[in-house]
Scaffold this motif. Structure first.
Motif, PDB file in Angstrom:
ATOM      1  N   ARG A 130      -3.097   4.068  -2.898  1.00 23.85           N
ATOM      2  CA  ARG A 130      -2.852   3.083  -3.937  1.00 23.85           C
ATOM      3  C   ARG A 130      -2.669   1.716  -3.285  1.00 23.85           C
ATOM      4  NH1 ARG A 130      -3.815   0.694  -8.659  1.00 23.85           N
ATOM      5  NH2 ARG A 130      -1.991  -0.381  -9.533  1.00 23.85           N
ATOM      6  N   THR A 148      -6.735   2.511  -7.055  1.00 24.21           N
ATOM      7  CA  THR A 148      -6.264   3.821  -6.612  1.00 24.21           C
ATOM      8  C   THR A 148      -7.482   4.671  -6.275  1.00 24.21           C
ATOM      9  OG1 THR A 148      -4.299   3.693  -8.010  1.00 24.21           O
ATOM     10  CG2 THR A 148      -4.934   5.873  -7.204  1.00 24.21           C
ATOM     11  N   LYS A 159       0.831  -1.200   0.000  1.00 26.74           N
ATOM     12  CA  LYS A 159       0.000   0.000   0.000  1.00 26.74           C
ATOM     13  C   LYS A 159       0.867   1.253   0.000  1.00 26.74           C
ATOM     14  CE  LYS A 159      -2.018   0.957   3.824  1.00 26.74           C
ATOM     15  NZ  LYS A 159      -2.853   0.841   5.041  1.00 26.74           N
TER      16      LYS A 159
END
Length: 725
Positions: free
Chosen positions: A641, A666, A620
């Motif tokens: 993201r 995202t 992440k």
């Protein structure tokens, strides 16, 4: 809108030898106060900053972050309030603020929301909210953001707070009045996604009072209620339910100072209800069609959560030349789950097979005691001794509510744990070591399992366990250069999901005393890191390895889950940084990489499997920008993201494929606030670009079906007004 933690050590992980002590990066805190102007009822920014830089969860006494050898993070009040403009889901706040926390499910369930590949111990003012004896994945909702001062997070195993902290600790600290006099605060909020059945409402009122004088008394009262419709995904399709529909919170905290002593009484009840007039429409995983919902009546009772916590605390600033604290607490929890014609619940003695409708409910009752005494400058300046005792009594069970059957019999659990810790500070060096002597006792009466398992009689009995868990650590601050580092070794102790094991016993003549699967989980966490903090920027990086020789993994085959006791190792890397190019602008970012492995056999074989989505999240990356573009205006933009993840490709458990695939996503959120004499006006936008996606756990879990193939929320706008008076 949330961002990477401002005052945090972000820990990380990397492969190193099993016996290497971990070095953890001194979390040079990015605790600088937010540039957003505070409301008149709030404390000055400097006070908020000081609160965020001092934590109690990791050590049982107030300590500055830069002196704690471990991965400790603080989510401050400003971060909590800003994120609540977007969403009041506590898991979404943790997802954005804590690098190692898995993506939020956006449901009442928090299955799959692990911390560094393991389950964290959730606390409210030190009161356990997690139910490790029968973990139902519904403990995440227990407090309204309006009563929260800050959230302290210890990433990785910890012996500081006791049973269940094998993966870390998330301690939600409630507010206390800080300004003399009486203050009121009213909050109104409205949200919509621009579709029918997608609106949300909230009303909250908070009263704070602090008297004058050398022995002041204080009171804080909060009443809040909110509702949320089903909502839609990025394509305008109705979301599936399993989510919160209505919630209310009633909170009171009373305090009295008497010289060096202080008494405090706290009570909180948080109740959440699911939908009763909507039914789910299964999706289709093969066609990538998410589950949806439509108006209808349930054949069972709607989902329900209730968490009730109470505590009486006493502290003495100078007892036998030390600081003493004593807390008595009680907690009750109930969670009702979805029902229907479920194979596990069928019993031909009650109704024809495949016709019986039923649902389950977990209940847990806890009480306990937490006591500690801290003596500074013991024998020599800089030497600190901490002594304490924790006692926890927990009774958990799971029943089938519509037919009155017991699925999990009452699990009567007692934990007693004395502990001691020594800390020595000499100039730039801090050394710490501690021992916690855990003693547990589990008692279960004789019972019969359900017809699905053959109704064997399981002989009751008692299981005892004891473990001396250790913690060692050091922090080194490199003079005035701004650099620091830490190294830490911590152990955590906790039971497996006892209820999940005992409810599925199939063998005749089984006995609780013979079930080896009830052996406790001991997690060893090694960590190391390095950090730098300057006047306008900071950066930290750390590595960790978390290992348990006898972990606990749920394996689902043909829709039925069984527990396997297997070794587990998790390694990871976490990096974070912050830069303030001007007083009005702050940029921050964090990255987490997690790699968990386990074994397909319980005999200590090779670590040949990836941890599944139920335990581990994807890698992440989070970035955020906060900009105060005018004296009364502030804004924030954040980007999250979640990277693609493909696990256990070609691996099977029997005939069940263990493959998990996540495409990645995202997401961008934004918020805007304007302070006026009439109050604070704010707007928040969740999923700014209306991204259509399926949430991580729903998409990746290998045992998922069309019924739990859940899409994430589409774009939603929230408008709020908050006025102190």
């Amino acid at each position: 809108m949330s961002r990477p933690p401002r005052s945090a050590r972000h820990t990380s992980a990397l492969r190193f030898t099993p016996h290497a002590l971990a070095l953890a990066a001194s979390l040079c805190s990015a605790a600088a106060a937010s540039q957003a102007q505070t409301l008149p009822e709030e404390a000055p920014a400097s006070s908020v900053q000081q609160l965020e830089r001092t934590v109690v969860t990791a050590t049982r006494s107030s300590k500055a972050l830069e002196k704690i050898p471990g991965a400790v993070s603080v989510i401050g009040r400003q971060d909590i309030e800003t994120q609540s403009l977007i969403s009041e889901d506590p898991s979404q706040l943790l997802t954005l603020q804590i690098p190692g926390y898995a993506p939020a499910r956006q449901k009442m369930s928090n299955f799959g929301e692990g911390l560094r590949g393991r389950t964290a111990l959730l606390l409210l003012d030190g009161i356990p909210q997690t139910n490790p004896l029968r973990f139902g994945g519904r403990e995440g909702y227990f407090a309204d953001p309006m009563i929260v001062e800050r959230i302290e997070v210890v990433s990785g195993a910890s012996a500081a707070q006791g049973m269940g902290a094998t993966g870390g600790i998330i301690n939600t600290i409630t507010r206390s009045p800080r300004r003399v006099g009486t203050q009121h605060l009213l909050e109104l909020k409205f949200g919509s996604q621009g579709h029918s059945d997608s609106s949300s409402w909230k009303t909250g009122y908070r009263l704070e009072h602090l008297s004058e004088g050398p022995d002041p008394w204080s009171a804080l009262v909060y009443l809040g209620q909110r509702s949320q419709d089903v909502g839609v995904d990025g394509e305008g399709r109705m979301l599936a339910t399993e989510s919160l529909h209505r919630a209310n919170d009633a909170f009171i905290k009373l305090g009295q100072r008497l010289g060096d002593q202080e008494l405090q009484l706290m009570f909180n009840q948080f109740t959440a209800h699911g939908f009763e007039d909507w039914v789910d429409v299964p999706g289709d995983r093969a066609r990538e069609l998410p589950a949806s919902s439509k108006p209808g009546r349930l054949d069972y009772q709607p989902l329900y959560n209730r968490s009730r916590s109470a505590s009486l605390s006493w502290s003495h600033a100078d007892l036998a030349q030390g600081q003493a604290q004593l807390q008595l607490f009680a907690q009750r929890f109930a969670a009702r789950y979805s029902g229907g014609v479920i194979a596990t619940f069928q019993d031909a003695a009650i109704a024809p097979l495949n016709t019986l409708v039923d649902q389950s409910q977990i209940e847990a009752r806890k009480w306990g005691l937490r006591a500690s005494w801290v003596r500074q400058d013991l024998w020599t300046p800089g030497l600190e001794l901490t002594l304490g005792l924790d006692v926890l009594d927990d009774v958990s069970q799971q029943d089938l509510t519509l037919t009155g059957r017991a699925w999990v019999p009452p699990l009567k659990f007692r934990s007693t744990a004395p502990f001691a810790q020594l800390e020595y500070e000499f100039g730039p060096l801090t050394l710490r070591g501690g021992l916690r002597d855990e003693h547990t006792q589990l008692q279960v009466d004789s019972y019969n399992t359900l017809a699905f398992y053959g109704k064997p009689r399981v002989q009751g009995g008692e299981r005892r366990a004891s473990e001396m868990v250790k913690s060692l650590g050091a922090v080194w601050r490199f003079g005035r250069s701004g650099w620091s580092s830490f190294v830490a070794y911590n152990e955590g102790f906790g039971p497996p999901d006892v209820g999940l094991i005992l409810r599925a016993v199939k063998a005749a003549n089984s006995s609780v005393t013979d079930l080896v699967d009830l052996q406790p989980i001991v997690t060893q966490n090694r960590e190391l890191g390095l950090a730098w903090r300057g006047r306008q920027a900071s950066v930290s990086a750390s590595v960790y390895e978390s290992r348990s020789d006898l972990g606990s993994q749920l394996i689902v085959s043909n829709g039925i889950g069984t527990v396997q006791r297997v070794p587990i190792t998790v390694r990871g890397v976490e990096v974070s940084g912050e830069w303030r190019p001007s007083e009005q602008l702050k940029l921050s970012s964090s990255y987490a990489r997690t790699r968990g492995r386990t074994s397909s056999t319980s005999n200590g074989g090779a670590l040949d499997l990836d941890l599944g989505a139920r335990s581990q999240g994807p890698d992440k990356w989070v970035a955020a920008a906060t900009w105060q573009f005018a004296p009364q205006w502030s804004s924030q933009l954040s980007l999250q993201r979640q990277l693609p993840r493909h696990a256990n490709v070609g691996k099977f458990s029997g005939k069940t494929s263990l493959e998990e695939h996540f495409k990645g996503v995202t997401l961008v959120d934004a918020s805007l606030s304007w302070n006026t004499a009439q109050g604070q006006w704010s707007a928040g936008v969740e999923n700014l670009f209306n991204r259509q996606y399926v949430t991580y756990y729903s998409q990746a879990h290998y045992a998922g079906t069309g019924e739990d193939f859940y899409a994430g929320r589409g774009r939603g706008l929230s408008l709020s007004w908050r006025r102190p008076f």
